[in-house]
Enzyme design. Structure first.
Site, short mmCIF file in Angstrom:
data_model
loop_
_atom_site.label_atom_id
_atom_site.label_comp_id
_atom_site.label_asym_id
_atom_site.label_seq_id
_atom_site.Cartn_x
_atom_site.Cartn_y
_atom_site.Cartn_z
N ILE A 63 0.89 -1.16 0.00
CA ILE A 63 0.00 0.00 0.00
C ILE A 63 0.92 1.21 0.00
O ILE A 63 1.84 1.30 0.83
CB ILE A 63 -0.95 -0.01 1.21
CG1 ILE A 63 -1.88 1.23 1.19
CG2 ILE A 63 -0.22 -0.13 2.53
CD1 ILE A 63 -2.97 1.18 2.28
N SER A 64 0.76 2.10 -0.97
CA SER A 64 1.66 3.25 -1.11
C SER A 64 1.59 4.15 0.11
O SER A 64 0.57 4.20 0.81
CB SER A 64 1.29 4.06 -2.35
OG SER A 64 1.53 3.32 -3.53
N GLN A 65 2.68 4.88 0.35
CA GLN A 65 2.66 5.84 1.45
C GLN A 65 1.64 6.93 1.13
O GLN A 65 1.41 7.28 -0.04
CB GLN A 65 4.04 6.42 1.70
CG GLN A 65 4.54 7.40 0.68
CD GLN A 65 5.92 7.93 1.02
OE1 GLN A 65 6.93 7.37 0.60
NE2 GLN A 65 5.97 9.01 1.76
#
Length: 213
Positions: A63-65
């Site tokens: 999950i991207s920052q």
């Protein structure tokens, strides 16, 4: 699926940090301040969910920052009712942000485990994209094209021609380009043959995989 005052307080702090990092789009910040990110990640990471960090999810994906999600979404300049194609549904967090902005979201995921998990999760949170599909993101969704915007949430060595072809004139395509590190790239379609290209610095993504289904 708890979403408490404590979680809201942590989201408030996250939004403050994103503002300090240069995110200015009030609608994007509002979406991030609303969506319970802790419900999109493994419960063992829950206490860290509102740090500005990427976390592993199933199928060796991440999950991207939050900053990356906010930055890509801000570049897309989403307007209510626009048709947006997302390549790489992943955890569904970026999908949720786009839905909260009022977009009509079409999303493609090539990892079947993630696809099934997200397909199950989003309705429980009251988030209803127009179309979730399991398939090859390189091909896009030609049967639903053209799109006002396309967002790619994995690193690609080049811009897939199929995605360029599915973008409306005036539409925006946001994609991280590169092998080891990626340069965030914005393509704006000016007419049938011409695209305007802008680059926005280095990011780190998992690779966009082709023809694996």
């Amino acid at each position: 699926m708890k979403n408490t005052d404590k979680h809201q307080g942590l989201r408030n702090q996250l939004v403050k940090l994103l503002k300090e990092k240069g995110i200015r789009d009030a609608t994007v910040l509002s979406a991030i301040n609303t969506i319970p990110r802790h419900l999109f990640i493994d419960s063992s990471f829950e206490n860290f969910a509102y740090q500005d960090k990427a976390f592993p999810i199933d199928a060796e994906q991440t999950i991207s920052q939050p900053y990356t999600v906010a930055f890509q979404t801000q570049l897309l300049e989403v307007k209510k009712g626009q048709k947006i194609l997302e390549i790489g549904t992943g955890s569904g967090y970026q999908t949720a942000v786009l839905c909260l902005l009022g977009a009509t979201v079409y999303s493609v995921e090539r990892q079947v485990k993630l696809f099934k998990k997200t397909q199950n999760l989003l309705p429980k949170l009251g988030i209803r994209p127009k179309h979730l599909s399991f398939g090859d993101g390189y091909k896009g969704l030609p049967e639903h094209a053209p799109f006002d915007g396309i967002i790619v949430t994995a690193g690609a060595p080049n811009i897939p021609h199929a995605l360029m072809a599915q973008l409306k004139i005036g539409g925006r395509l946001v994609i991280p380009l590169g092998e080891e590190t990626q340069i965030m790239t914005l393509l704006i379609r000016k007419n049938e043959k011409q695209f305007e290209k802008h680059e926005f610095g280095d990011f780190k993504f998992v690779p966009l995989l082709e023809n694996k289904n």
